[in-house]
Design a protein around this motif. Structure first.
Motif, PDB file in Angstrom:
ATOM      1  N   UNK A  31      80.425   8.791  81.752  1.00 51.72           N
ATOM      2  CA  UNK A  31      79.841   8.349  80.482  1.00 51.72           C
ATOM      3  C   UNK A  31      78.379   7.950  80.671  1.00 51.72           C
ATOM      4  N   UNK A  32      78.099   7.271  81.763  1.00 55.29           N
ATOM      5  CA  UNK A  32      76.709   6.874  82.065  1.00 55.29           C
ATOM      6  C   UNK A  32      75.840   8.119  82.232  1.00 55.29           C
ATOM      7  N   UNK A  46      81.034  17.162  72.648  1.00 57.39           N
ATOM      8  CA  UNK A  46      82.213  16.844  73.442  1.00 57.39           C
ATOM      9  C   UNK A  46      83.458  16.924  72.577  1.00 57.39           C
ATOM     10  N   UNK A  47      84.481  17.587  73.064  1.00 60.13           N
ATOM     11  CA  UNK A  47      85.793  17.563  72.421  1.00 60.13           C
ATOM     12  C   UNK A  47      86.610  16.514  73.168  1.00 60.13           C
ATOM     13  N   UNK A  57      80.976   6.702  74.054  1.00 59.35           N
ATOM     14  CA  UNK A  57      79.946   7.602  74.582  1.00 59.35           C
ATOM     15  C   UNK A  57      79.191   8.398  73.510  1.00 59.35           C
ATOM     16  N   UNK A  58      79.750   8.556  72.342  1.00 59.55           N
ATOM     17  CA  UNK A  58      79.144   9.422  71.320  1.00 59.55           C
ATOM     18  C   UNK A  58      78.428   8.610  70.250  1.00 59.55           C
ATOM     19  N   UNK A  75      79.445   6.317  63.335  1.00 59.36           N
ATOM     20  CA  UNK A  75      80.556   5.388  63.136  1.00 59.36           C
ATOM     21  C   UNK A  75      80.290   4.493  61.935  1.00 59.36           C
ATOM     22  N   UNK A  76      79.065   4.043  61.772  1.00 56.41           N
ATOM     23  CA  UNK A  76      78.742   3.221  60.599  1.00 56.41           C
ATOM     24  C   UNK A  76      78.970   3.979  59.295  1.00 56.41           C
ATOM     25  N   UNK A  77      78.581   5.241  59.266  1.00 54.24           N
ATOM     26  CA  UNK A  77      78.813   6.062  58.067  1.00 54.24           C
ATOM     27  C   UNK A  77      80.314   6.190  57.789  1.00 54.24           C
ATOM     28  N   UNK A  78      81.086   6.466  58.815  1.00 53.14           N
ATOM     29  CA  UNK A  78      82.529   6.622  58.642  1.00 53.14           C
ATOM     30  C   UNK A  78      83.189   5.305  58.245  1.00 53.14           C
TER      31      UNK A  78
END
Length: 97
Positions: A31-32, A46-47, A57-58, A75-78
């Motif tokens: 992830x880093x 990434x899937x 990570x995304x 994430x904020x939009x969702x």
């Protein structure tokens, strides 16, 4: 194969389940590395089925279920779309599906 993908100079990298088979330490290191490549300007798609990993990570998501896109964005939009202002990605996914 993963090492070869990471050292290629291409601006776009597609990865399917990049953390499968890794232990916790290896996953965090990957992830880093992935975040570092994004900071340098590479686009990574990434899937990932483990939504907790994806959230860590995304920065943008396309949520799929039943062969259909159920949500897309940050994430904020969702969170705003589902009226769950502090929800984890897993909860947002469940709300959208």
């Amino acid at each position: 194969m993963l090492a070869l993908a990471l050292i290629t100079p291409h601006p776009l990298l597609l990865m399917d389940e990049p953390f499968d088979g890794f232990d916790l330490r290896q996953t965090r290191e990957m992830m880093r590395l992935i975040r570092g490549m994004a900071v340098l300007g590479r686009t990574l798609v990434l899937a990932i089925h483990q939504l907790a990993d994806a959230e860590r990570v995304c920065d943008r998501f396309v949520l799929l279920a039943g062969g259909r896109v159920r949500g897309a964005g940050t994430l904020d939009h969702l969170r705003a779309r589902t009226a769950l202002p502090s929800a984890r990605l897993e909860d947002v996914f469940l709300a959208l599906t």
